[in-house]
Design an enzyme around this catalytic site. Structure first.
Site, mmCIF file in Angstrom:
data_model
loop_
_atom_site.group_PDB
_atom_site.id
_atom_site.type_symbol
_atom_site.label_atom_id
_atom_site.label_comp_id
_atom_site.label_asym_id
_atom_site.label_seq_id
_atom_site.Cartn_x
_atom_site.Cartn_y
_atom_site.Cartn_z
ATOM 1 N N CYS A 110 -10.047 -7.604 15.822
ATOM 2 C CA CYS A 110 -10.490 -6.425 15.068
ATOM 3 C C CYS A 110 -11.936 -6.073 15.393
ATOM 4 C CB CYS A 110 -10.366 -6.726 13.568
ATOM 5 S SG CYS A 110 -11.082 -5.453 12.536
ATOM 6 N N CYS A 119 -10.517 -9.629 6.141
ATOM 7 C CA CYS A 119 -9.858 -10.779 6.755
ATOM 8 C C CYS A 119 -10.956 -11.816 6.974
ATOM 9 C CB CYS A 119 -9.287 -10.417 8.125
ATOM 10 S SG CYS A 119 -7.971 -9.199 8.079
ATOM 11 N N CYS A 193 -6.823 -0.689 10.952
ATOM 12 C CA CYS A 193 -6.913 -2.032 10.368
ATOM 13 C C CYS A 193 -5.685 -2.780 10.851
ATOM 14 C CB CYS A 193 -6.939 -1.943 8.838
ATOM 15 S SG CYS A 193 -6.641 -3.529 8.051
ATOM 16 N N TYR A 346 6.205 -11.056 -16.055
ATOM 17 C CA TYR A 346 5.335 -10.331 -15.119
ATOM 18 C C TYR A 346 6.236 -9.737 -14.026
ATOM 19 C CZ TYR A 346 2.136 -13.739 -17.270
ATOM 20 O OH TYR A 346 1.451 -14.532 -18.145
ATOM 21 N N ASP A 415 5.527 -14.859 -12.578
ATOM 22 C CA ASP A 415 4.767 -14.432 -11.388
ATOM 23 C C ASP A 415 3.519 -13.689 -11.855
ATOM 24 O OD1 ASP A 415 3.959 -13.585 -8.913
ATOM 25 O OD2 ASP A 415 5.680 -12.284 -8.527
ATOM 26 N N CYS A 442 0.022 -15.922 -6.583
ATOM 27 C CA CYS A 442 -0.792 -15.541 -5.421
ATOM 28 C C CYS A 442 -2.146 -16.249 -5.501
ATOM 29 C CB CYS A 442 -0.954 -14.028 -5.339
ATOM 30 S SG CYS A 442 -1.688 -13.339 -6.822
#
Ligand code: SAH
Length: 487
Positions: A110, A119, A193, A346, A415, A442
């Protein structure tokens, strides 16, 4: 080594808030540029160091003069020269030159890698990224058991089905569109991107062109003038449907007809276009007002054999290929036989619950976001599911009420967002006495804290499965199954 160095300190610095800008308070970026002269007390020296490991954020760890320092983009085993600046108790590092590079170092593909910060791991090869994530999850989950090998992605680019571009004027008052540099409100103009769906970036380029030719003004955060703030694009990877949301500061859309016509002509693949109005001075992208300019206002995608319609404001996993692997694993962990009452907490647009409904007696879903609940109910009908009900509300409160009514559940699939679940939720899970809990997260850090609570209150972790949903970044998804201890 940096193609564009001038934003480096902003990335690792404090949040660059509007208030700071207005008050004229000095930002670390400015401290960095003065190199000790105007800032007076700041001292910058050159240091030769060797990297011994990585932080959770993927930064290199080095020892220097008895201190542990963090260095962006440095890899274990590498020897490098740094600029170390000291101001008061704060020490900042800048990587100047790598003397001995690691075999696992690759050239980040990138162009904006150094200044964007979205990132963090592009300078590592795939093998090193995988190991970094595995070790992160292994360390966090160490009290509960040994995680399975992380499920990786074959082509770890182009995966994001949702992109978000911010618009603004540059110093020359020209339109720029791109991403905020991490922890700042500085827009980095970006044309492509590498983790976005390529089509989404093409559309953004077209919008930039149309803005110039139609004199559509970008919104200026400093003055509050201008029209277009952001463009949100969602792509249905299996359906090919594309949603474009123009987020504007005002509902008065001058030249709307021509702009819409030009966009549709250039991209007939756009299936729906929305105008969202966000008048607030906020870092939230979307405002409350939404108007469909054409199409049905949602896009469709397929997951695990079911179809889902997704609204602009509803959460939907951003990497659908990896999501299928995650959900398949979650279903396996739930061990459904067709007799169970399943709670999908969720639930977003109902993905996990609807997939589970095929192997359960009934599913109860709960979700805070109104639009997502509406999507979940619609998706249930769309797939002919008759044994699922979805409710709007706080998952914790909902579970407390269920527990107070003496209700029971056989399986809880949860979640939560990044900050994990609260104690109200977790204590109600314990009261509802499900045989199994499947916890998708996550953020394994908050997940580990929540697992500790569940293990203390009658549950045992059975299996831990990390999934690489966000290649090139430090983020990692993790699915964990727990079973109720027999008394
Ligand atoms: N299970 C879904 C969504 C997971 S993301 C999927 O896989 O697609 C987490 C979801 O939790 C989001 O939809 C968010 O709107 C919702 N949420 C956040 N806080 C909540 C709360 N306190 N109670 C219920 N839902 C919440």
């Amino acid at each position: 080594m940096n193609k564009r160095k001038n934003n480096r300190y902003k990335k690792s610095g404090e949040k660059h808030t509007r208030r700071e800008k207005q008050s004229g308070k000095q930002h670390p970026a400015q401290l960095g540029r003065t190199n000790g002269k105007a800032a007076g007390r700041q001292k910058t020296v050159t240091a030769k160091v060797t990297c011994s490991g990585l932080t959770d954020e993927g930064k290199g760890i080095v020892q220097w003069e008895g201190k542990k320092l963090e260095v962006e983009h440095l890899l274990p085993g590498e020897t490098a020269e740094l600029a170390v600046s000291q101001k008061g108790r704060h020490t900042r590092t800048e990587l100047k030159r790598i003397i001995k590079p690691s075999d696992e170092r690759v050239k980040p593909p990138c162009d904006y890698y150094d200044e964007c910060g979205g990132c963090q791991l592009q300078h590592m090869n795939n093998q090193a990224q995988t190991r970094f994530k595995q070790e992160t999850v292994d360390a966090l989950m160490q009290p509960f058991g040994k995680p399975e090998p992380i499920l990786t992605m074959e082509h770890p680019y182009d995966y994001r089905n949702k992109s978000h571009t911010t618009f603004g004027p540059n110093k020359e008052r020209q339109v720029i569109g791109g991403l905020y540099a991490q922890n700042t409100h500085e827009i980095i103009p970006i044309d492509r991107c590498l983790i976005h769906d390529p089509k989404a970036d093409e559309i953004v380029q077209t919008i930039k062109g149309i803005m110039k030719s139609s004199k559509l003004q970008p919104y200026d955060e400093d003055t509050g003038h201008g029209f277009l703030r952001h463009v949100l694009i969602k792509v249905g990877k299996t359906s090919g449907e594309i949603m474009v949301v123009l987020v504007a500061a005002s509902p008065v859309f001058q030249g709307k007809k021509n702009v819409v016509k030009a966009l549709r002509e250039a991209h007939p693949e756009i299936t729906t276009l929305l105008l969202n109005v966000n008048k607030r001075n906020t870092s939230m992208v979307l405002g409350d007002e939404e108007k469909v300019l054409f199409g049905k206002g949602t896009i469709m995608d397929t997951l695990c054999g079911l179809t889902f319609d997704i609204s602009a404001k509803s959460f939907y996993q951003i990497n659908p290929g990896q999501t299928e692997k995650l959900y398949e694993k979650a279903m396996e962990m739930a061990e459904l036989t067709g007799k169970e009452t399943v709670i999908d907490a969720y639930c977003g647009i109902g993905t996990i619950g609807l997939i589970a409904s095929r192997k359960a007696s009934r599913v109860i879903g709960v979700e805070l976001n109104n639009d997502a609940v509406r999507d979940a109910i619609h998706n249930s009908k769309r797939n002919g599911v008759k044994n699922a009900r979805f409710y709007q509300g706080d998952a914790g409160e909902f579970m407390v009420q269920m527990a107070a009514r003496g209700e029971k559940a056989d399986v809880v699939m949860m979640d939560p967002p990044r900050n994990g679940s609260d104690e109200a939720f977790l204590s109600s899970v314990v009261k509802l006495q499900p045989e199994r809990v499947v916890y998708v997260s996550c953020n394994p850090q908050t997940q580990a804290q929540n697992l500790k609570y569940l293990e203390k209150n009658g549950y045992s972790v059975e299996e831990i499965q990390p999934v690489d949903m966000f290649p090139q970044t430090t983020h990692v998804e993790c699915c964990v199954s727990l079973v109720r201890n027999s008394n």
